[in-house]
Design a protein around this motif. Structure first.
Motif, PDB file in Angstrom:
ATOM      1  N   TRP A 258       0.843  -1.201   0.000  1.00  0.00           N
ATOM      2  CA  TRP A 258       0.000   0.000   0.000  1.00  0.00           C
ATOM      3  C   TRP A 258       0.877   1.249   0.000  1.00  0.00           C
ATOM      4  N   ARG A 259       0.260   2.369  -0.347  1.00  0.00           N
ATOM      5  CA  ARG A 259       0.992   3.623  -0.392  1.00  0.00           C
ATOM      6  C   ARG A 259       1.374   4.071   1.018  1.00  0.00           C
ATOM      7  N   ALA A 260       2.554   4.635   1.130  1.00  0.00           N
ATOM      8  CA  ALA A 260       3.100   4.984   2.438  1.00  0.00           C
ATOM      9  C   ALA A 260       2.345   6.106   3.135  1.00  0.00           C
ATOM     10  N   ASN A 261       1.458   6.802   2.420  1.00  0.00           N
ATOM     11  CA  ASN A 261       0.709   7.880   3.067  1.00  0.00           C
ATOM     12  C   ASN A 261      -0.534   7.374   3.783  1.00  0.00           C
ATOM     13  N   ARG A 262      -0.634   6.064   3.988  1.00  0.00           N
ATOM     14  CA  ARG A 262      -1.721   5.484   4.771  1.00  0.00           C
ATOM     15  C   ARG A 262      -1.113   4.605   5.874  1.00  0.00           C
ATOM     16  N   THR A 263      -1.763   4.596   7.015  1.00  0.00           N
ATOM     17  CA  THR A 263      -1.300   3.785   8.127  1.00  0.00           C
ATOM     18  C   THR A 263      -2.489   3.164   8.833  1.00  0.00           C
ATOM     19  N   GLY A 264      -2.259   2.076   9.562  1.00  0.00           N
ATOM     20  CA  GLY A 264      -3.314   1.461  10.347  1.00  0.00           C
ATOM     21  C   GLY A 264      -3.916   0.191   9.782  1.00  0.00           C
ATOM     22  N   TYR A 265      -3.410  -0.289   8.658  1.00  0.00           N
ATOM     23  CA  TYR A 265      -3.891  -1.566   8.149  1.00  0.00           C
ATOM     24  C   TYR A 265      -3.497  -2.689   9.110  1.00  0.00           C
ATOM     25  N   ARG A 266      -4.372  -3.677   9.262  1.00  0.00           N
ATOM     26  CA  ARG A 266      -4.091  -4.827  10.127  1.00  0.00           C
ATOM     27  C   ARG A 266      -4.445  -6.107   9.380  1.00  0.00           C
ATOM     28  N   PHE A 267      -3.525  -7.070   9.420  1.00  0.00           N
ATOM     29  CA  PHE A 267      -3.774  -8.335   8.731  1.00  0.00           C
ATOM     30  C   PHE A 267      -4.548  -9.280   9.643  1.00  0.00           C
ATOM     31  N   ALA A 268      -5.665  -9.796   9.151  1.00  0.00           N
ATOM     32  CA  ALA A 268      -6.482 -10.757   9.894  1.00  0.00           C
ATOM     33  C   ALA A 268      -6.078 -12.161   9.455  1.00  0.00           C
ATOM     34  N   ARG A 269      -5.246 -12.806  10.276  1.00  0.00           N
ATOM     35  CA  ARG A 269      -4.643 -14.070   9.835  1.00  0.00           C
ATOM     36  C   ARG A 269      -5.651 -15.201   9.677  1.00  0.00           C
ATOM     37  N   ALA A 270      -6.793 -15.111  10.381  1.00  0.00           N
ATOM     38  CA  ALA A 270      -7.799 -16.171  10.271  1.00  0.00           C
ATOM     39  C   ALA A 270      -8.767 -15.942   9.119  1.00  0.00           C
ATOM     40  N   GLN A 271      -8.632 -14.795   8.456  1.00  0.00           N
ATOM     41  CA  GLN A 271      -9.515 -14.491   7.328  1.00  0.00           C
ATOM     42  C   GLN A 271      -8.741 -14.200   6.050  1.00  0.00           C
ATOM     43  N   TRP A 272      -7.393 -14.090   6.174  1.00  0.00           N
ATOM     44  CA  TRP A 272      -6.532 -13.947   5.004  1.00  0.00           C
ATOM     45  C   TRP A 272      -6.775 -12.616   4.292  1.00  0.00           C
ATOM     46  N   ILE A 273      -7.160 -11.601   5.069  1.00  0.00           N
ATOM     47  CA  ILE A 273      -7.459 -10.290   4.493  1.00  0.00           C
ATOM     48  C   ILE A 273      -6.860  -9.194   5.365  1.00  0.00           C
ATOM     49  N   MET A 274      -6.820  -7.988   4.799  1.00  0.00           N
ATOM     50  CA  MET A 274      -6.430  -6.813   5.569  1.00  0.00           C
ATOM     51  C   MET A 274      -7.683  -6.114   6.080  1.00  0.00           C
ATOM     52  N   ARG A 275      -7.601  -5.628   7.314  1.00  0.00           N
ATOM     53  CA  ARG A 275      -8.703  -4.851   7.898  1.00  0.00           C
ATOM     54  C   ARG A 275      -8.385  -3.360   7.774  1.00  0.00           C
ATOM     55  N   PHE A 276      -9.433  -2.581   7.493  1.00  0.00           N
ATOM     56  CA  PHE A 276      -9.292  -1.152   7.208  1.00  0.00           C
ATOM     57  C   PHE A 276      -9.798  -0.259   8.341  1.00  0.00           C
ATOM     58  N   TYR A 277     -10.265  -0.851   9.424  1.00  0.00           N
ATOM     59  CA  TYR A 277     -10.987  -0.078  10.448  1.00  0.00           C
ATOM     60  C   TYR A 277     -10.187   1.100  11.013  1.00  0.00           C
ATOM     61  N   GLU A 278      -8.889   0.941  11.150  1.00  0.00           N
ATOM     62  CA  GLU A 278      -8.082   1.961  11.805  1.00  0.00           C
ATOM     63  C   GLU A 278      -7.193   2.727  10.818  1.00  0.00           C
ATOM     64  N   VAL A 279      -7.499   2.629   9.553  1.00  0.00           N
ATOM     65  CA  VAL A 279      -6.650   3.290   8.546  1.00  0.00           C
ATOM     66  C   VAL A 279      -6.857   4.802   8.581  1.00  0.00           C
ATOM     67  N   SER A 280      -5.753   5.515   8.507  1.00  0.00           N
ATOM     68  CA  SER A 280      -5.799   6.981   8.436  1.00  0.00           C
ATOM     69  C   SER A 280      -4.648   7.469   7.586  1.00  0.00           C
ATOM     70  N   GLU A 281      -4.703   8.723   7.221  1.00  0.00           N
ATOM     71  CA  GLU A 281      -3.621   9.308   6.432  1.00  0.00           C
ATOM     72  C   GLU A 281      -2.438   9.595   7.346  1.00  0.00           C
TER      73      GLU A 281
END
Length: 283
Positions: A258-281
């Motif tokens: 992802w682009r470095a101007n975003r932070t807060g992504y979290r990998f959900a290991r039991a779902q094999w996806i990234m979570r966006f709930y806490e993403v911010s610039e």
């Protein structure tokens, strides 16, 4: 953000720290591996199954193909799964001489073209691989197996064809992976109730019927205490590997950039996806 990023691109983006961030998310559950059919063909003999495990230098294969971004697997659970037993990591360290000795003991002698022969039949096994289940790794496995005299025939197939093979029991080994956060998932490929029949698709492709395994799997599902439960699943993992029912290959991962101007992504290991709930610039 992008997922399923090819490894070469992930490495390139990861080197550009000014503009990008990357992660290799190790999924919980079963890593990518192959189940060996114990009901037919050469893999009825545990020595042949064990020989194939010793013949494959998985750490070297994975390092060469994925530039150190993906780790080899050692057992039927990934390291990120609760109940993972590190004891499996000492089993089946690459040992070509041990593989050869097991094949010789099983009566497979070197024959024409570098392929072993027994009772006039070549040591040939089919590995049927639907996409995207590691066709590139399968080719490397083929080369490694041939060094000890095993003719590993790799065939790329559709999932529909795989179902036909499972129902008819006309396969030697098939790849499997599974995303799950609990070790009880081991009942799916190793409990005898999950042997496939015509019209009843199940995932015990090793076709193992082991009353002790069934008993341990039932115990694991019933126990609440986490320490006792981990002990049971450690025994299950050892039993699976002792019997060489499972050929682990590498961790099941999600490659993400992802682009470095975003932070807060979290990998959900039991779902094999990234979570966006806490993403911010990022500031």
């Amino acid at each position: 953000i992008a997922d399923s990023v090819p490894v070469l691109d992930l490495k390139r983006l990861g080197d550009d720290r000014r503009n990008y961030r990357t992660v290799v998310g190790n999924a919980a559950g079963m890593p990518l591996g192959a189940l060996l059919n114990t009901s037919r063909g050469p893999f009825q003999d545990i020595r042949v199954r064990q020989a194939l495990s010793y013949a494959l230098d998985r750490p070297r294969m994975v390092q060469g193909m994925f530039f150190g971004l993906i780790d080899p697997a050692y057992g039927p659970l990934s390291k990120t799964t609760p109940g993972y037993s590190a004891a499996v990591e000492a089993m089946y360290r690459p040992d070509r001489n041990r593989a050869i000795a097991l094949l010789e003991e099983a009566g497979w002698k070197m024959g024409p073209g570098g392929i072993r022969v027994k009772d006039g039949q070549p040591l040939s096994v089919g590995y049927f691989v639907p996409p995207p289940m590691g066709q590139d790794v399968a080719v490397q496995m083929q080369a490694e197996a041939r060094r000890v005299g095993i003719d590993l025939k790799v065939e790329n197939i559709t999932f529909a064809r795989m179902q036909e093979l499972v129902f008819a029991n006309t396969y030697d080994m098939l790849p499997l992976r599974w995303i799950n956060a609990d070790p009880s998932l081991l009942a799916i490929p190793f409990h005898s109730r999950n042997i496939a029949e015509t019209g009843r698709y199940r995932f015990n492709w090793a076709r193992i019927q082991d009353p002790k395994m069934d008993e341990l799997l039932a115990q694991g599902e019933a126990i609440v205490d986490p320490v006792q439960r981990a002990a049971v699943y450690a025994e299950i993992q050892k039993r699976v590997m002792d019997e060489a029912l499972w050929l682990p290959i590498h961790n099941q991962v999600q490659t993400i950039a992802w682009r470095a101007n975003r932070t807060g992504y979290r990998f959900a290991r039991a779902q094999w996806i990234m979570r966006f709930y806490e993403v911010s610039e990022a500031n």
